[in-house]
Scaffold this motif. Structure first.
Motif, PDB file in Angstrom:
ATOM      1  N   LYS A   1       0.670 -38.310   5.830  1.00  0.00           N
ATOM      2  CA  LYS A   1      -0.754 -38.111   5.552  1.00  0.00           C
ATOM      3  C   LYS A   1      -1.171 -36.678   5.890  1.00  0.00           C
ATOM      4  N   MET A   2      -0.670 -36.160   7.014  1.00  0.00           N
ATOM      5  CA  MET A   2      -0.961 -34.775   7.390  1.00  0.00           C
ATOM      6  C   MET A   2      -0.353 -33.795   6.399  1.00  0.00           C
ATOM      7  N   LEU A   3       0.834 -34.128   5.890  1.00  0.00           N
ATOM      8  CA  LEU A   3       1.485 -33.262   4.910  1.00  0.00           C
ATOM      9  C   LEU A   3       0.665 -33.155   3.634  1.00  0.00           C
ATOM     10  N   ASP A   4       0.034 -34.256   3.240  1.00  0.00           N
ATOM     11  CA  ASP A   4      -0.794 -34.249   2.035  1.00  0.00           C
ATOM     12  C   ASP A   4      -2.037 -33.368   2.188  1.00  0.00           C
ATOM     13  N   GLU A   5      -2.407 -33.056   3.429  1.00  0.00           N
ATOM     14  CA  GLU A   5      -3.579 -32.224   3.668  1.00  0.00           C
ATOM     15  C   GLU A   5      -3.234 -30.740   3.792  1.00  0.00           C
ATOM     16  N   LEU A   6      -1.937 -30.413   3.793  1.00  0.00           N
ATOM     17  CA  LEU A   6      -1.522 -29.019   3.886  1.00  0.00           C
ATOM     18  C   LEU A   6      -1.714 -28.313   2.547  1.00  0.00           C
ATOM     19  N   PRO A   7      -1.678 -26.976   2.533  1.00  0.00           N
ATOM     20  CA  PRO A   7      -1.773 -26.243   1.261  1.00  0.00           C
ATOM     21  C   PRO A   7      -0.645 -26.628   0.307  1.00  0.00           C
ATOM     22  N   LYS A   8      -0.912 -26.440  -0.984  1.00  0.00           N
ATOM     23  CA  LYS A   8       0.053 -26.829  -2.007  1.00  0.00           C
ATOM     24  C   LYS A   8       1.390 -26.112  -1.835  1.00  0.00           C
ATOM     25  N   ALA A   9       1.354 -24.860  -1.376  1.00  0.00           N
ATOM     26  CA  ALA A   9       2.600 -24.114  -1.200  1.00  0.00           C
ATOM     27  C   ALA A   9       3.503 -24.797  -0.179  1.00  0.00           C
ATOM     28  N   ASP A  10       2.913 -25.232   0.935  1.00  0.00           N
ATOM     29  CA  ASP A  10       3.698 -25.936   1.949  1.00  0.00           C
ATOM     30  C   ASP A  10       4.196 -27.283   1.432  1.00  0.00           C
TER      31      ASP A  10
ATOM     32  N   ASN B   1       8.539 -30.793  -0.336  1.00  0.00           N
ATOM     33  CA  ASN B   1       8.956 -31.857  -1.254  1.00  0.00           C
ATOM     34  C   ASN B   1      10.036 -31.422  -2.237  1.00  0.00           C
ATOM     35  N   HIS B   2      10.059 -30.140  -2.590  1.00  0.00           N
ATOM     36  CA  HIS B   2      10.975 -29.686  -3.646  1.00  0.00           C
ATOM     37  C   HIS B   2      11.945 -28.593  -3.212  1.00  0.00           C
TER      38      HIS B   2
ATOM     39  N   PHE C   1      11.118 -34.717   9.725  1.00  0.00           N
ATOM     40  CA  PHE C   1       9.787 -35.245   9.454  1.00  0.00           C
ATOM     41  C   PHE C   1       9.601 -36.688   9.926  1.00  0.00           C
ATOM     42  N   SER C   2      10.656 -37.263  10.492  1.00  0.00           N
ATOM     43  CA  SER C   2      10.484 -38.571  11.139  1.00  0.00           C
ATOM     44  C   SER C   2      10.346 -38.427  12.650  1.00  0.00           C
ATOM     45  N   GLY C   3      10.438 -37.180  13.148  1.00  0.00           N
ATOM     46  CA  GLY C   3      10.277 -36.939  14.567  1.00  0.00           C
ATOM     47  C   GLY C   3      11.545 -37.053  15.383  1.00  0.00           C
TER      48      GLY C   3
ATOM     49  N   THR D   1      14.216 -23.383   8.264  1.00  0.00           N
ATOM     50  CA  THR D   1      13.179 -22.690   9.040  1.00  0.00           C
ATOM     51  C   THR D   1      11.792 -22.987   8.484  1.00  0.00           C
ATOM     52  N   LYS D   2      11.659 -22.949   7.171  1.00  0.00           N
ATOM     53  CA  LYS D   2      10.375 -23.263   6.537  1.00  0.00           C
ATOM     54  C   LYS D   2       9.971 -24.707   6.798  1.00  0.00           C
ATOM     55  N   HIS D   3      10.911 -25.630   6.690  1.00  0.00           N
ATOM     56  CA  HIS D   3      10.596 -27.037   6.932  1.00  0.00           C
ATOM     57  C   HIS D   3      10.184 -27.266   8.377  1.00  0.00           C
ATOM     58  N   HIS D   4      10.858 -26.595   9.308  1.00  0.00           N
ATOM     59  CA  HIS D   4      10.476 -26.753  10.706  1.00  0.00           C
ATOM     60  C   HIS D   4       9.090 -26.153  10.960  1.00  0.00           C
ATOM     61  N   GLY D   5       8.779 -25.034  10.309  1.00  0.00           N
ATOM     62  CA  GLY D   5       7.448 -24.448  10.444  1.00  0.00           C
ATOM     63  C   GLY D   5       6.360 -25.374   9.931  1.00  0.00           C
ATOM     64  N   ILE D   6       6.642 -26.048   8.821  1.00  0.00           N
ATOM     65  CA  ILE D   6       5.679 -27.014   8.284  1.00  0.00           C
ATOM     66  C   ILE D   6       5.525 -28.198   9.232  1.00  0.00           C
ATOM     67  N   TYR D   7       6.635 -28.626   9.809  1.00  0.00           N
ATOM     68  CA  TYR D   7       6.582 -29.726  10.770  1.00  0.00           C
ATOM     69  C   TYR D   7       5.745 -29.353  11.992  1.00  0.00           C
ATOM     70  N   VAL D   8       5.870 -28.106  12.452  1.00  0.00           N
ATOM     71  CA  VAL D   8       5.063 -27.641  13.583  1.00  0.00           C
ATOM     72  C   VAL D   8       3.583 -27.635  13.209  1.00  0.00           C
TER      73      VAL D   8
END
Length: 210
Positions: free
Chosen positions: A29-38, A43-44, A102-104, A185-192
Motif C-alpha cells: 500500500k505504501m509502495l502504491d503511494e510512492l512516485p511513479k518512477a519509484d 515493479n519492472h 519487500f517482505s521485511g 541499491t535502488k530497491h533498498h532505497g525504495i524500501y527505506v
C-alpha cells in the motif's frame, strides 16, 4: 489430539504468517503511494536485468556458433538462449533479493546489494555463457560442422574453445554485476522510503493526541 489442540499448537506459526502477510500488505500500500518512477523501478526493474541476460545469452550463442562453424538451426538455438536466461535471472532476483527485501526479511543493505550483484554476475552473465556451450556442442556434433576430438582430449578441447568466448563476455558479466548492484541499491532505497512512511504514519496519531 483434537483439532482444537492442533490449531492451538500451530497458532504461533499462524500468527507469524499473518503478521508477515499484513506487513506485506502495508508495504504494498505504501509502495502504491510512492512516485511513479519509484514504482516502475520496483515493479519492472527486474525485467531490465533479465533482458540484459537474454542479450548475453544470444551473444554467447553467436560466438560459439561462429567458433564451431554451426550454420543451421539458428532460430532453434537462439530461442532458448533468450528465454531461459531471462526467466532464470528474473526468478532468482525475485526470490533472493526483491521478495525478501519487500517482505521485511532482508533489512541489511550490504546483504541486498551483494545478492543483487551476485545474481547479475552469476545468473545474468556467467550462466547464459555456460548454457550456450553444451547447446552448441550438441549442434556441432549433430551437423558435423566442426571436427570433434576423442574422449581423451574432450575436456581440453572444450576448455580451449570456451576460453575466447568467456574472455569476450567478461565485460558483459561485469556490466551485469554492476546492473545487479545498482538495481538492488535502488530497491533498498525504495524500501527505506517505505519504512520512513510507515514510521511517520504510526507517529501521526500520537502527535495528534499530544
Amino acid at each position: 489430539m483434537t483439532g482444537r489442540e492442533f490449531l492451538e499448537l500451530d497458532s504461533p506459526q499462524q500468527r507469524l504468517y499473518l503478521e508477515r502477510f499484513k506487513r506485506m500488505e502495508v508495504i504494498q500500500k505504501m509502495l502504491d503511494e510512492l512516485p511513479k518512477a519509484d514504482q516502475n523501478v520496483c515493479n519492472h526493474g527486474t525485467y531490465f536485468l533479465a533482458a540484459n541476460s537474454s542479450l548475453c545469452g544470444i551473444a554467447a550463442n553467436t560466438l560459439f556458433r561462429n567458433i564451431l562453424h554451426v550454420r543451421k538451426a539458428s532460430f532453434v538455438s537462439s530461442l532458448p538462449m533468450a528465454i531461459i536466461p531471462f526467466l532464470s535471472t528474473a526468478a532468482f532476483y525475485e526470490v533472493f533479493v526483491r521478495e525478501p527485501l519487500f517482505s521485511g526479511d532482508l533489512n541489511c543493505e550490504v546483504c541486498a546489494v551483494v545478492r543483487g550483484g551476485l545474481t547479475g554476475a552469476v545468473i545474468g552473465g556467467f550462466y547464459p555463457v555456460l548454457l550456450a556451450l553444451p547447446l552448441n556442442a550438441s549442434l556441432a556434433a549433430r551437423y558435423s560442422s566442426s571436427p570433434l576430438p576423442g574422449k581423451e582430449n574432450l575436456l581440453r578441447y572444450w576448455l580451449t574453445t570456451a576460453r575466447p568466448v568467456f574472455r569476450k563476455m567478461s565485460l558483459v558479466v561485469l556490466v551485469q554485476a554492476i546492473t545487479g548492484l545498482y538495481l538492488a541499491t535502488k530497491h533498498h532505497g525504495i524500501y527505506v522510503k517505505i519504512l520512513q512512511q510507515m514510521n511517520t504514519s504510526s507517529r501521526d496519531p500520537e502527535e495528534l493526541e499530544a
